[in-house]
Design an enzyme around this catalytic site. Structure first.
Site, PDB file in Angstrom:
ATOM      1  N   GLN A 178       0.672  -1.170   0.249  1.00 29.07           N
ATOM      2  CA  GLN A 178      -0.119  -0.002  -0.010  1.00 29.07           C
ATOM      3  C   GLN A 178       0.732   1.470   0.138  1.00 29.07           C
ATOM      4  O   GLN A 178       0.380   2.326  -0.560  1.00 29.07           O
ATOM      5  CB  GLN A 178      -0.889   0.060   1.315  1.00 29.07           C
ATOM      6  CG  GLN A 178      -1.962  -1.007   1.223  1.00 29.07           C
ATOM      7  CD  GLN A 178      -3.103  -0.428  -0.059  1.00 29.07           C
ATOM      8  OE1 GLN A 178      -3.156   0.721  -0.393  1.00 29.07           O
ATOM      9  NE2 GLN A 178      -3.872  -1.563  -0.557  1.00 29.07           N
ATOM     10  N   ALA A 199       2.135  -3.321  -9.030  1.00 26.70           N
ATOM     11  CA  ALA A 199       2.239  -2.307  -9.671  1.00 26.70           C
ATOM     12  C   ALA A 199       0.709  -1.595  -9.668  1.00 26.70           C
ATOM     13  O   ALA A 199       0.581  -0.230  -9.968  1.00 26.70           O
ATOM     14  CB  ALA A 199       2.683  -2.663 -11.060  1.00 26.70           C
ATOM     15  N   THR A 236       8.076 -17.747 -17.765  1.00 29.95           N
ATOM     16  CA  THR A 236       8.548 -16.716 -18.587  1.00 29.95           C
ATOM     17  C   THR A 236       7.871 -15.350 -18.065  1.00 29.95           C
ATOM     18  O   THR A 236       6.643 -15.152 -17.598  1.00 29.95           O
ATOM     19  CB  THR A 236       7.519 -16.833 -20.118  1.00 29.95           C
ATOM     20  OG1 THR A 236       8.196 -18.270 -20.778  1.00 29.95           O
ATOM     21  CG2 THR A 236       7.850 -15.653 -21.011  1.00 29.95           C
ATOM     22  N   CYS A 328     -11.213  -7.539  -0.827  1.00 32.36           N
ATOM     23  CA  CYS A 328     -11.300  -9.029  -1.026  1.00 32.36           C
ATOM     24  C   CYS A 328     -12.435  -9.499  -0.520  1.00 32.36           C
ATOM     25  O   CYS A 328     -12.914 -10.634  -0.155  1.00 32.36           O
ATOM     26  CB  CYS A 328     -10.316  -9.788  -0.368  1.00 32.36           C
ATOM     27  SG  CYS A 328      -8.530  -9.320  -1.032  1.00 32.36           S
TER      28      CYS A 328
END
Length: 380
Positions: A178, A199, A236, A328
């Site tokens: 945060q 991000a 990847t 959530c």
């Protein structure tokens, strides 16, 4: 008017960020693990992004590892430090994000660690003397304490906590999801072994984050399968996500003071309007105390009312997006483990307003007016 005040859940993508990501979606598509030219140019872009993040945090690029987000980074720091370093004890708080709490509880349930919870007061302020007592009684300890609470905004003194951990030779992990992009973290001054970023909390893309792992503490990877991220995370890389993360953090650091002043003014405006317009309103944790809370978060405890259960629904009807605790959960009180730990009255509705650089005073006025009018029209 449509108003988005749930920025602690996620933030809008910055246009500058999208512009640097787009070429890596359409033009530079090589696999960064490939040794041919297409792969090498993408690998170079990832390493440039790594250097950007490292420079902003005042650390080495070798200590930055990209992940799928803050949850994975928290899991990696906790699980891998316990298992690699043979740690037998974890000190945490009951106010942590579930990315930390559930991970700690999983390790405890499997018999890998014993867990101690720090004492705190009714506003979420931690008892650091208790931390010293617990560390004095236990060796081989991991301390995991967040920088700022995602629901109530209360700031923890991570510098003091880091100093205490260092003095007791404990490993220190801090969930900085945060505060990343909203506060500057100087890792040459902050005594922490692990911090994390995600991000989408600072106007970057979803699905990408990073783990800072102190080079003096060697841990094994959480995700197996390849040599990516210096053998620290198989799979990847999310190339355009990583490019976007670095750019978003760069913008956040570049404009931080300007945005902090703007966002704090919006938060102050909301506090004043609600105090003036609603009798019995209060604020959870330290969220209404400017120098003790995360400036992007305001947790509001509203007077008991017959509309408590439908509050978020009614705000949404009025095109106001907020959270009833953490992102959530759902419902007015959102079943929040944080509010429960603080002993907040379950009959009161609790709303988390969280602000960003893109919000305006007009949006604050509208949201406050709608909320105040709801309580004036509906009897308790």
């Amino acid at each position: 008017m449509r108003v988005y005040l749930d920025n602690a859940a996620t933030t809008p993508l910055d246009k500058e960020v999208f512009e640097v990501m787009a070429p890596y979606m359409l033009e530079h598509y090589g696999n960064p693990s490939s040794i041919h030219g297409h792969g090498r140019e993408v690998r170079a872009a990832i390493e440039k992004a790594r250097r950007t993040v490292a420079n902003l945090l005042n650390t080495s690029p070798a200590e930055i590892f990209f992940t799928s987000g803050g949850t994975e980074a928290d899991n990696a720091a906790i699980v891998c430090s316990v298992r690699t370093l043979g740690l037998k004890h974890i000190i945490t708080t009951r106010l942590e994000h579930h990315a930390v709490l559930h991970t700690v509880q999983m390790l405890e349930k499997r018999g890998e660690v014993q867990v101690s919870y720090l004492r705190h007061d009714e506003r979420g302020v931690l008892d650091l003397d208790h931390l010293k007592e617990l560390l004095a009684q236990n060796s081989q300890t991991l301390v995991t304490i967040m920088h700022a609470n995602n629901e109530i905004g209360t700031l923890n003194d991570v510098e003091a906590i880091g100093d205490i951990c260092k003095s007791f030779h404990a490993i220190f992990h801090s969930d900085t999801v945060q505060t990343m992009g909203h506060f500057k973290h100087d890792l040459q001054k902050l005594h922490t072994n692990f911090i994390v970023g995600s991000a989408h909390k600072f106007h970057g893309p979803k699905g990408v984050g990073f783990l800072y792992s102190d080079a003096s503490v060697k841990i094994q990877p959480l995700i197996q399968g390849g040599a990516q991220e210096r053998n620290m995370r198989g799979g990847t890389e999310n190339v355009y996500g990583i490019i976007g993360l670095a750019k978003a953090l760069e913008i956040a650091y570049r404009d931080m003071e300007e945005h902090r002043l703007h966002i704090q003014s919006l938060k102050d405006r909301m506090i004043h309007k609600l105090r003036d317009g609603l009798e019995g309103v209060s604020f959870n944790g330290m969220s209404a105390v400017a120098d003790k809370s995360l400036y992007t978060v305001l947790s509001v405890s509203l007077p008991p009312s017959s509309m408590t259960e439908m509050l978020l629904f009614n705000l949404d009807i009025n095109k106001i997006s907020v959270s009833g605790g953490s992102a959530c959960s759902s419902g007015a009180n959102a079943g929040s483990h944080v509010l429960e730990a603080l002993g907040v009255d379950p009959d009161r509705a609790n709303v988390r307003f969280s602000f960003s650089k893109l919000n305006t005073p007009e949006e604050i006025d509208y949201a406050a007016e709608v909320l105040i009018n709801m309580y004036k029209k509906i009897p308790a």
